[in-house]
Design an enzyme around this catalytic site. Structure first.
Site, PDB file in Angstrom:
ATOM      1  N   CYS A   3     -31.105 -22.097  37.533  1.00  0.00           N
ATOM      2  CA  CYS A   3     -31.826 -21.636  36.481  1.00  0.00           C
ATOM      3  C   CYS A   3     -32.062 -23.011  35.582  1.00  0.00           C
ATOM      4  CB  CYS A   3     -31.175 -20.606  35.643  1.00  0.00           C
ATOM      5  SG  CYS A   3     -32.036 -20.091  34.160  1.00  0.00           S
ATOM      6  N   ASP A  43     -27.080  -9.234  -7.451  1.00  0.00           N
ATOM      7  CA  ASP A  43     -28.166  -8.453  -6.674  1.00  0.00           C
ATOM      8  C   ASP A  43     -27.771  -6.785  -6.448  1.00  0.00           C
ATOM      9  OD1 ASP A  43     -30.852  -7.946  -5.608  1.00  0.00           O
ATOM     10  OD2 ASP A  43     -30.309  -9.094  -3.787  1.00  0.00           O
ATOM     11  N   LYS A  86     -28.378 -17.495 -21.023  1.00  0.00           N
ATOM     12  CA  LYS A  86     -28.613 -17.037 -22.295  1.00  0.00           C
ATOM     13  C   LYS A  86     -28.104 -17.967 -23.376  1.00  0.00           C
ATOM     14  CE  LYS A  86     -26.281 -13.252 -20.695  1.00  0.00           C
ATOM     15  NZ  LYS A  86     -25.847 -11.819 -20.494  1.00  0.00           N
ATOM     16  N   CYS A 135     -28.510 -14.056  32.924  1.00  0.00           N
ATOM     17  CA  CYS A 135     -28.886 -14.527  34.092  1.00  0.00           C
ATOM     18  C   CYS A 135     -27.928 -14.984  35.262  1.00  0.00           C
ATOM     19  CB  CYS A 135     -29.908 -15.914  34.202  1.00  0.00           C
ATOM     20  SG  CYS A 135     -30.267 -16.710  35.505  1.00  0.00           S
ATOM     21  N   GLU A 147     -24.284 -17.378 -15.790  1.00  0.00           N
ATOM     22  CA  GLU A 147     -23.657 -16.648 -14.899  1.00  0.00           C
ATOM     23  C   GLU A 147     -24.386 -16.208 -13.615  1.00  0.00           C
ATOM     24  OE1 GLU A 147     -22.546 -13.401 -17.258  1.00  0.00           O
ATOM     25  OE2 GLU A 147     -24.033 -12.219 -16.835  1.00  0.00           O
ATOM     26  N   LYS A 192     -34.596 -17.842 -10.790  1.00  0.00           N
ATOM     27  CA  LYS A 192     -34.189 -17.089  -9.324  1.00  0.00           C
ATOM     28  C   LYS A 192     -34.124 -18.075  -8.185  1.00  0.00           C
ATOM     29  CE  LYS A 192     -34.823 -12.552  -9.932  1.00  0.00           C
ATOM     30  NZ  LYS A 192     -35.640 -11.876  -9.086  1.00  0.00           N
ATOM     31  N   CYS A 231     -36.161 -18.550  35.650  1.00  0.00           N
ATOM     32  CA  CYS A 231     -35.906 -18.862  36.906  1.00  0.00           C
ATOM     33  C   CYS A 231     -36.192 -17.659  37.876  1.00  0.00           C
ATOM     34  CB  CYS A 231     -34.540 -19.594  37.299  1.00  0.00           C
ATOM     35  SG  CYS A 231     -33.237 -18.418  37.298  1.00  0.00           S
ATOM     36  N   SER A 278     -35.017  -5.629 -19.112  1.00  0.00           N
ATOM     37  CA  SER A 278     -35.160  -6.499 -17.782  1.00  0.00           C
ATOM     38  C   SER A 278     -35.012  -7.988 -18.264  1.00  0.00           C
ATOM     39  CB  SER A 278     -35.964  -6.211 -16.876  1.00  0.00           C
ATOM     40  OG  SER A 278     -37.368  -5.999 -17.803  1.00  0.00           O
ATOM     41  N   TYR A 283     -21.962  -7.612 -17.599  1.00  0.00           N
ATOM     42  CA  TYR A 283     -22.623  -8.782 -18.105  1.00  0.00           C
ATOM     43  C   TYR A 283     -22.978  -8.796 -19.757  1.00  0.00           C
ATOM     44  CZ  TYR A 283     -26.977  -6.309 -17.190  1.00  0.00           C
ATOM     45  OH  TYR A 283     -27.862  -5.295 -17.049  1.00  0.00           O
ATOM     46  N   ASP A 317       0.872  -1.303   0.179  1.00  0.00           N
ATOM     47  CA  ASP A 317       0.207  -0.137   0.087  1.00  0.00           C
ATOM     48  C   ASP A 317       0.994   1.337   0.009  1.00  0.00           C
ATOM     49  OD1 ASP A 317      -1.979  -1.687  -0.047  1.00  0.00           O
ATOM     50  OD2 ASP A 317      -2.889  -0.990   2.141  1.00  0.00           O
ATOM     51  N   LYS A 335     -26.850 -14.016 -11.150  1.00  0.00           N
ATOM     52  CA  LYS A 335     -27.366 -12.869 -11.317  1.00  0.00           C
ATOM     53  C   LYS A 335     -27.191 -11.943 -10.206  1.00  0.00           C
ATOM     54  CE  LYS A 335     -31.841 -10.906 -12.537  1.00  0.00           C
ATOM     55  NZ  LYS A 335     -31.265  -9.682 -11.965  1.00  0.00           N
ATOM     56  N   CYS A 381     -34.610 -13.109  35.164  1.00  0.00           N
ATOM     57  CA  CYS A 381     -34.650 -14.138  34.475  1.00  0.00           C
ATOM     58  C   CYS A 381     -35.823 -14.573  34.130  1.00  0.00           C
ATOM     59  CB  CYS A 381     -33.601 -15.248  34.703  1.00  0.00           C
ATOM     60  SG  CYS A 381     -33.777 -16.707  34.075  1.00  0.00           S
ATOM     61  N   ARG A 435     -30.151   2.769 -14.896  1.00  0.00           N
ATOM     62  CA  ARG A 435     -31.061   2.337 -15.915  1.00  0.00           C
ATOM     63  C   ARG A 435     -32.225   3.039 -16.128  1.00  0.00           C
ATOM     64  NH1 ARG A 435     -35.645  -0.895 -15.690  1.00  0.00           N
ATOM     65  NH2 ARG A 435     -36.000  -2.602 -17.265  1.00  0.00           N
ATOM     66  N   TYR A 491       1.956   2.159  -3.285  1.00  0.00           N
ATOM     67  CA  TYR A 491       1.151   2.539  -4.207  1.00  0.00           C
ATOM     68  C   TYR A 491       0.594   4.144  -3.845  1.00  0.00           C
ATOM     69  CZ  TYR A 491      -3.549   2.877  -6.054  1.00  0.00           C
ATOM     70  OH  TYR A 491      -4.867   3.106  -6.894  1.00  0.00           O
ATOM     71  N   ASP A 492       0.654   4.415  -2.750  1.00  0.00           N
ATOM     72  CA  ASP A 492       0.323   5.784  -2.275  1.00  0.00           C
ATOM     73  C   ASP A 492       1.199   6.670  -2.504  1.00  0.00           C
ATOM     74  OD1 ASP A 492      -1.838   4.865  -0.929  1.00  0.00           O
ATOM     75  OD2 ASP A 492      -0.883   4.686   1.122  1.00  0.00           O
ATOM     76  N   GLU A 518     -23.611  -4.383 -13.435  1.00  0.00           N
ATOM     77  CA  GLU A 518     -24.329  -3.815 -12.432  1.00  0.00           C
ATOM     78  C   GLU A 518     -23.235  -3.366 -11.411  1.00  0.00           C
ATOM     79  OE1 GLU A 518     -27.624  -5.712 -10.500  1.00  0.00           O
ATOM     80  OE2 GLU A 518     -28.505  -6.160 -12.589  1.00  0.00           O
TER      81      GLU A 518
HETATM   82  O1  JCF Z   1     -27.107 -10.002 -13.242  1.00  0.00           O
HETATM   83  C1  JCF Z   1     -26.616 -10.481 -14.325  1.00  0.00           C
HETATM   84  N1  JCF Z   1     -25.753 -11.460 -14.476  1.00  0.00           N
HETATM   85  C2  JCF Z   1     -27.623 -10.085 -15.607  1.00  0.00           C
HETATM   86  C3  JCF Z   1     -28.612  -9.167 -15.551  1.00  0.00           C
HETATM   87  C4  JCF Z   1     -27.048 -10.575 -16.928  1.00  0.00           C
HETATM   88  C5  JCF Z   1     -27.761 -10.069 -17.726  1.00  0.00           C
HETATM   89  O2  JCF Z   1     -27.574 -10.740 -19.121  1.00  0.00           O
HETATM   90  C6  JCF Z   1     -29.079  -9.126 -17.842  1.00  0.00           C
HETATM   91  C7  JCF Z   1     -29.053  -8.660 -16.553  1.00  0.00           C
HETATM   92  C8  JCF Z   1     -30.455  -7.462 -16.413  1.00  0.00           C
HETATM   93  C9  JCF Z   1     -30.959  -7.427 -17.615  1.00  0.00           C
HETATM   94  N2  JCF Z   1     -29.645  -8.940 -18.867  1.00  0.00           N
HETATM   95  C10 JCF Z   1     -30.642  -7.849 -18.946  1.00  0.00           C
HETATM   96  C11 JCF Z   1     -31.152  -7.566 -20.125  1.00  0.00           C
END
Ligand code: JCF
Length: 674
Positions: free
Chosen positions: A437, A121, A295, A431, A117, A319, A416, A84, A231, A35, A119, A413, A140, A38-39, A179
């Protein structure tokens, strides 16, 4: 001028070197330099740019720290809409997806190649690179129009400010889709910092990522540990490779972060295997995911299937069961654990989360309930991840209809009725009725009977379990009124073992004060403390009457231990059990307090090695300690005596080396008698 030229060249070198280290650190997770080094590079670059502002470029790593705050985000029209994905929740829905793909491609029964792959969150974003330089990034939004978060995205350390790496030809315009998210460990750390600073904590990594990305002040975003994963692309400004997998390789070659877990599989079997594999690995990934994405791998196939309204037909998100759900709190109970810890538990309206129906969730401790301000009647977010105990993450305050009173921890408690205690800087309320107890019975009995306590041979797990479950024994004192009749009706208890156990219980009556104190199971008072207490006070009554100040006179006893001891003996339930034990005939020889003042051994340090002819190791230790000596396990310059028996090992060698006095058993006994 030559000066400027040298500076310009140095700046270029520094930028590419820093970019390389960022990539190694944030994408490959394999730091290349310390580090501090790097700094140093970073500071050197910053100094050049300060001295020669004309050399500053938008893709300079110094720009990652964030500039002036905005008053609002600009709008960005997506040239190609951000779509989506359709969801599949069941295996049948996945099989139907595979069938539609095969039908759409006229493939009959042959297996299709899918790119797969995790998905993420997180939050979908788009990144635009012109001639390799990052120029704009947007959220988006509604899919057509998003917000311009370019300045914030520049601070995301694993987004390359300039494409780089093994392929140095860049398209005139590249639009990458992906994402933004936060690793779980970074989220925990951030929340801890927020909490320490008295700022708001985030409910989950996704909310933390969203809140951080949508800051008008990029300097704040720069402090937040965001990450990006690509993605796909919307535009490549040139020929697409033949497959999605090849595209991902291309992005990776430009140093864009892509999922390590991506794969290419065949057929519906391949899809379902991948789902199971990632499902198992879910908790070990550094980030939250809510499923996997399938896909068609070949672009020609993707084109043939096309789109339905807002989503591709050639892709689907499979999901996982949601790890968070909303429900309501019906009551807050307090449970007492085996060690006496009081845990508030939320009783919930049944809710399906993390793949099971949940009706209880832990609230951990008093501070947590108050911090989250959970009240009866509240709507809450419940989380159940993997095999972890479900927990209440947060209250949805907007949904609070009635205002129930704040939670209060009971003063006694719930099992007891003994007093509870919560030491100043501890989170856990406990307790103090350890000997009495019901919640702590099994633990207390096992500890009482353990080898270094009253040493009741044969009184193990299984037997204690039965004695307690059948309400034959409630406290250690009850052990001394057991008779063969009690024992013989237990499972797998023959006459012989019943006799042996009763004999062992009887034998345990004769003990030492140190063992007895240790056997009580006073919190924070282990074997060494028990010995110190016995030596210092000489008798049990003196110990039971001691206040905190008196206890802190004992070597190695500080305020925490002293407080535990005082509250243990202050609890009337414990005093009753102790009186019953003495009445049942448990006894020891009480010495006078610190009568060992003049012993030759007082304060001396001993190490025992090898087998002595008549004393066991424990007996030797007890006798040394009874006279104020200390027994340690390893030889050092501070050792006064090494007591060596048969087959003494390396400790003896060490003692000879250090010139320490070596005793045999006879010499030890002589010393003990002077
Ligand atoms: O989270 C993902 N790996 C992922 C999300 C991959 C995708 O090809 C996606 C997505 C969200 C929307 N494609 C779309 C159209």
């Amino acid at each position: 001028m030559a000066d400027l030229r040298t500076a310009a060249e140095r700046a270029i070198t520094l930028r590419s070197e820093i970019a390389r280290h960022d990539y190694a650190y944030y994408v490959l997770d394999a730091p290349t330099i310390p580090d501090a080094e790097y700094d140093r590079l970073f500071r050197e670059l910053r100094d050049i740019e300060t001295q020669h502002p004309q050399l500053l470029t938008p893709d300079s790593p110094t720009q990652r720290v964030g500039g002036a705050p905005l008053t609002e985000f600009g709008q960005v029209q997506h040239r190609i809409p951000m779509l989506s994905l359709n969801n599949a929740f069941t295996e049948d829905e996945v099989l139907a997806f595979d069938r539609r793909c095969r039908e759409g491609l006229n493939l009959g029964d042959s297996e299709i190649e899918y790119a797969v792959e995790p998905k993420y969150d997180g939050l979908a974003i788009t990144l635009i690179y012109e001639n390799g330089m990052f120029v704009q990034g947007a959220t988006r939004g509604d899919g057509n129009t998003g917000e311009d978060v370019t300045l914030n995205l520049r601070t995301v350390r694993n987004i390359p400010l300039h494409l780089d790496g093994s392929v140095s030809v860049y398209p005139a315009r590249l639009e990458v889709r992906g994402e933004v998210l936060m690793f779980r460990k970074d989220f925990e750390k951030l929340n801890q910092q927020q909490r320490d600073a008295g700022l708001k904590v985030f409910v989950n990594p996704r909310n933390a990522a969203a809140g951080s990305l949508r800051q008008l002040d990029p300097k704040i975003t720069a402090q937040r540990p965001l990450r990006f994963f690509a993605y796909g692309v919307a535009e490549l400004g040139g020929a697409l490779p033949e497959s999605h997998a090849a595209l991902m390789e291309q992005l990776a070659a430009w140093n864009l972060p892509v999922a390590k877990e991506r794969a290419v599989v065949r057929g519906r079997g391949g899809l379902l295997d991948y789902y199971a594999r990632i499902g198992t690995a879910r908790d070990t990934l550094p980030y939250d995911i809510d499923g996997v994405v399938y896909k068609l791998n070949r672009y020609a196939d993707q084109e043939q299937l096309g789109f339905v309204s807002r989503a591709p037909r050639f892709a689907i998100a499979h999901k996982f069961p949601a790890q968070e759900a909303l429900t309501t709190v019906e009551a807050i109970d307090v449970q007492v654990g085996r060690t006496g810890a009081l845990t508030p538990v939320a009783r919930l309206a049944p809710v399906f989360v993390g793949g099971v129906t949940v009706t209880n969730a832990t609230l951990h401790n008093e501070d947590e309930v108050l911090r989250k301000d959970v009240r009866v009647g509240d709507t809450v977010i419940v989380r159940r991840a993997g095999d972890v105990i479900p927990e209440v993450v947060a209250v949805v305050l907007e949904k609070r209809a009635i205002m129930a009173p704040q939670f209060v921890m009971p003063k006694t408690c719930p099992e007891c009725g003994s007093a509870v205690e919560k030491p100043e800087d501890e989170a856990i309320t406990r307790c103090t009725g350890g000997l009495y107890c019901p919640a702590q019975r099994k633990q207390a009995l096992l500890h009482f009977a353990s080898r270094r306590a009253l040493d009741i041979e044969g009184l193990g797990d299984k037997l204690v379990e039965q004695l307690v479950d059948q309400a034959i024994v409630k406290t250690p004192a009850d052990l001394y009124s057991l008779d063969p009749g009690n024992l013989l009706k237990l499972e797998r208890m023959a006459e012989k073992s019943a006799t042996n156990i009763l004999a062992a219980i009887d034998k345990s009556k004769q003990t030492t004060l140190a063992r007895f104190i240790y056997a009580l199971g006073i919190r924070n008072a282990g074997e060494a403390t028990a010995k110190e207490l016995a030596r210092h006070f000489g008798g049990l009554d003196a110990l039971m009457q001691a206040d905190e100040a008196a206890l802190q006179q004992v070597p190695d006893i500080g305020p925490v231990v002293a407080a535990s001891i005082v509250s243990f003996f202050a609890e009337p339930h414990n005093r009753v059990v102790i009186a019953q034990l003495r009445a049942a005939g448990v006894y020891w020889t009480e010495g006078e307090a610190a009568r060992v003042v003049s012993s030759a051994i007082l304060g001396k340090t001993f190490v025992l090695t090898g087998t002595l002819p008549s004393l066991t190791r424990e007996e030797a230790q007890e006798r040394i300690e009874a006279l104020g000596g200390k027994v340690k396990s390893s030889v050092s310059a501070k050792t006064d005596y090494v007591v060596a028996g048969a087959e003494a090992g390396s400790k003896l060698d060490k003692a000879l080396q250090l010139g320490i006095t070596i005793l045999d058993e006879t010499q030890l006994l002589e010393l003990l008698h002077t």
